[in-house]
Each structure stands twice: as C-alpha cells, then as structure tokens.
Enzyme design. Structure first.
Site, short mmCIF file in Angstrom:
data_model
loop_
_atom_site.label_atom_id
_atom_site.label_comp_id
_atom_site.label_asym_id
_atom_site.label_seq_id
_atom_site.Cartn_x
_atom_site.Cartn_y
_atom_site.Cartn_z
N ARG A 24 0.83 -1.21 0.00
CA ARG A 24 0.00 0.00 0.00
C ARG A 24 0.87 1.26 0.00
NH1 ARG A 24 -1.61 2.96 4.51
NH2 ARG A 24 -3.61 4.05 4.38
N VAL A 27 2.59 1.74 -3.40
CA VAL A 27 1.63 2.19 -4.43
C VAL A 27 1.27 3.66 -4.21
CG1 VAL A 27 -0.72 1.88 -5.33
CG2 VAL A 27 0.72 -0.12 -4.86
N ASN A 106 15.99 -13.29 2.32
CA ASN A 106 17.28 -13.64 1.74
C ASN A 106 17.20 -14.15 0.30
OD1 ASN A 106 20.00 -14.95 1.64
ND2 ASN A 106 19.96 -14.13 3.73
N ASP A 132 11.25 -13.97 10.27
CA ASP A 132 12.44 -14.45 10.97
C ASP A 132 13.35 -13.36 11.54
OD1 ASP A 132 11.67 -17.02 10.55
OD2 ASP A 132 12.97 -17.37 8.83
N MET A 174 8.89 -20.83 14.91
CA MET A 174 9.60 -20.82 13.63
C MET A 174 10.99 -20.19 13.76
SD MET A 174 7.02 -20.24 10.48
CE MET A 174 6.28 -21.68 9.74
N GLY A 175 11.78 -20.42 12.74
CA GLY A 175 13.15 -19.91 12.72
C GLY A 175 14.08 -21.03 12.31
N ARG A 176 14.08 -21.30 10.99
CA ARG A 176 14.89 -22.41 10.50
C ARG A 176 16.37 -22.14 10.72
NH1 ARG A 176 12.54 -24.36 4.99
NH2 ARG A 176 12.53 -22.11 4.74
N GLN A 260 2.05 -18.66 13.04
CA GLN A 260 2.91 -17.48 13.21
C GLN A 260 3.03 -16.64 11.95
OE1 GLN A 260 6.62 -19.02 15.70
NE2 GLN A 260 5.51 -20.64 14.70
O1 F6P Z 1 9.33 -17.24 6.57
C1 F6P Z 1 10.44 -17.89 7.16
C2 F6P Z 1 9.99 -19.17 7.71
O2 F6P Z 1 8.92 -18.85 8.50
C3 F6P Z 1 10.96 -20.03 8.51
O3 F6P Z 1 11.13 -19.67 9.84
C4 F6P Z 1 10.38 -21.38 8.33
O4 F6P Z 1 11.27 -22.39 8.55
C5 F6P Z 1 9.93 -21.34 6.92
O5 F6P Z 1 9.57 -20.00 6.67
C6 F6P Z 1 8.84 -22.28 6.55
O6 F6P Z 1 8.18 -21.82 5.42
P1 F6P Z 1 7.43 -22.70 4.36
O7 F6P Z 1 6.77 -23.79 5.11
O8 F6P Z 1 6.48 -21.76 3.72
O9 F6P Z 1 8.46 -23.20 3.40
#
Ligand code: F6P
Length: 328
Positions: A24, A27, A106, A132, A174-176, A260
């Site tokens: 938004r 734009v 990233n 993240d 979350m947080g790979r 999340q």
């Molecule tokens: O957006 C980042 C993230 O939330 C990571 O923390 C998580 O591992 C990943 O995306 C999972 O995303 P998806 O299931 O959409 O591949």
C-alpha cells in the site's frame, strides 16, 4: 540513468504480516510522485509468466490490516536459472517497467542481485519482509513483531494448562536458521528455557536447569525451541528430557507452526511496513539501486543486497544472557 515512470512491486518467499501495508505504501507514494504502478503476482514466478497488473490507489484500500499478501507469493525455482531470469526480463520490457520494488527475505534479494548483474538497466530496491528478522541491515523485518505476538499469546494459553497439570511443555516456534522469534517469545512469555540455532546448547544443562527449578517448587515449565536449534527436533529433545527428568507429571510438545505467519499485523508492523514501503520509492527516485531499505536505530538505512544476504545480523548476546538468567 533512464527516468523512472513505471515501477512494479512484488512479494516473494514466505509471507509475513505487514506485507500488504508495505504494498500500500509503495503504491500510494509512487502515485503521489506521478508514477504508474504495477503489481507482479506470485513474485518471480509471476515475473516469468508475465502475470503483471496495473495498481491504482483503490486496489490497496482496505488492506493495511490484512495478513498475507494481496500480490500472493512463491519460492521460485525457475528464477534461479538464467533462462528464467531472461524470460522475466522480457516480460518487464514488454510492460515498460523501469524499476522494481522487491519485498521478501534472503532468497528474494539473492534473486534480485543475480538479476541486477544481468540486467543492470532495471534498478531494484528491496524491503525486508520475513517473520524471521534475520536480515543484516535492519533492526526489524516486516512480520517479526506480529509473529512474536502470536507465539506469546499461544505460550500464555499453554501456561494455564501447564500450571494446572504440573507439566513441562516444549513449544516449537519458527526460525529455520534464526532464533529471534524464539528469544523474544521466551523473554515475553516468561519461559523456563530457550534453545536457538545461534547458541550451542547442551541437553545436560537444560536438564540441570529444569531440576533446579523443581527443587524450588517450580512444578511446571515452558521451554521455547526454535525450529533450527542445534539439539534436534523438539520431539527428540522432549524424549531425552523425559528419560532423565521425573519432576513433572507429564511432558508435552506444541508446535505453533504456520499460525505465526498469518493474522492481522501489529501496529508496530504496520508502521514499519509503511515507512519501508514509502522509503523504497524515495530511494528509487533518488537514483538508488541494488539496495535494501531497513531501519537502524529509528533511521532508515540502505544496505547493498550483497551485504544484506551475505552478512549475518549480529545476535544480541546480552539479551540471550538476560533470557537465561530470568528463566532460572
Ligand atoms: O518465513 C520464514 C519461515 O517462516 C521459517 O522460519 C520457516 O522455517 C519457513 O519459513 C517455513 O516456510 P514454508 O513452510 O512456507 O516453506
């Protein structure tokens, strides 16, 4: 450099609450500068397929409070190839697009960097959008605050049942590759422990911590586990602890997961997204390219894509030390 008259905006990678507020702002600020604005659907996938549509001010009405992204998103494998990027470039030329605003993380900026090297005549400015919060060059990314609030609400509810039953809960957030969500959730959720990818942790330390708490009549506890922690899956960790700790009536696991990623963005995320979307257009019009717009110490800051994707955001060790002390 060619004068910018037509810009296109897209979201890519994992969605994050606040992306709509950023779209938004892009734009509306672009229209305010008499630019024509286009939206590319499904990120780089839509760029390759020519899925591009004109956006007017009413297209972004009534979206500031909505989670997800009205432009949809995708993780594009095809854009990783030179052929995919060439096809995307042809579509941008066909639509007379002079510049791009990329909202993502990233992977999004890695794609943007490749594209900029091959087709430097189309400037790109990025906006950090990922729950993240792991991007170098900004204190906060779009969606992080909302995701933490969602996780904390869940932890507060789990606390009620954990307390009532004298149970130990392992809650996976979350947080790979990053522990920001876990650390902030642990601090604001009053957790009894936190396991994150940035720190080598030892199961025996965790067991000692839980036993020490139990000696002080702490009969329930909640440990926050980042997906990417170094000790293993949340189920493995729970099993190890169960074999060695008998002070709780039971041990349970809760995985909050994609909850999340959704929901209405917090006020913080709406303001952040508005500032970043607005600033991205300013940055393009001032002749910037190949940079991500971020916020550092309350000021906007530009970071080259190359640095944003290759440098690691310094983890706040003091905050982690504090979380460990307050968890005791
Ligand atoms: O957006 C980042 C993230 O939330 C990571 O923390 C998580 O591992 C990943 O995306 C999972 O995303 P998806 O299931 O959409 O591949």
């Amino acid at each position: 450099m060619k004068e910018i008259k037509r810009i296109a905006v897209f979201t890519s990678g994992g969605d994050a609450p606040g992306m709509n507020a950023a779209i938004r702002a892009v734009v509306r600020n672009a229209l305010n500068n008499d630019l024509h604005v286009y939206g590319i659907l499904r990120g780089y996938e839509g760029m390759i397929d020519g899925n591009i549509k004109r956006l007017e001010t009413t297209d972004v009405s009534n979206i500031i409070h909505r989670g997800g992204t009205i432009l949809k998103t995708a993780r594009s494998q095809r854009f990783l190839t030179p052929e995919g990027r060439k096809q995307a470039h042809e579509n941008l030329i066909y639509n007379d697009i002079d510049a791009l605003v990329a909202i993502g993380g990233n992977g999004t900026f890695t794609g943007a960097l490749h594209f900029s090297k091959e087709f430097p005549e189309i400037p790109i400015v990025g906006i950090p959008g990922t729950i993240d919060n792991d991007l170098f060059g900004t204190d906060f990314t779009i969606g992080f605050d909302t995701a933490v609030n969602t996780a904390v609400q869940a932890v507060d509810k789990i606390r009620d049942t954990a307390d009532s039953h004298n149970r130990l809960f392992f809650v996976e957030v979350m947080g790979r590759h990053s522990g920001y969500i876990a650390l902030h959730t642990a601090i604001s959720g009053g957790a009894g422990g936190v396991l994150i990818p940035e720190e080598e942790s030892d199961i025996s330390d965790l067991i000692k911590l839980l036993k020490r708490g139990a000696r002080r009549a702490k009969l329930f506890s909640i440990v926050i586990v980042a997906e990417g922690n170094r000790m293993g899956t949340v189920y493995d960790i729970a099993k190890h602890v169960e074999d060695q700790v008998d002070v709780f009536d039971d041990i349970k696991v809760t995985v909050i997961g994609h909850l999340q990623r959704g929901g209405s963005p917090s006020s913080f995320d709406r303001v952040l997204s508005s500032i970043l979307g607005f600033s991205a257009v300013e940055a393009l019009l001032q002749g910037n390219r190949g940079i991500m717009v971020g916020i550092k110490n309350n000021n906007t800051q530009y970071t080259p894509f190359k640095e944003a994707i290759s440098k690691t955001k310094p983890f706040n060790k003091d905050l982690l030390r504090m979380a460990h002390i307050l968890a005791q």
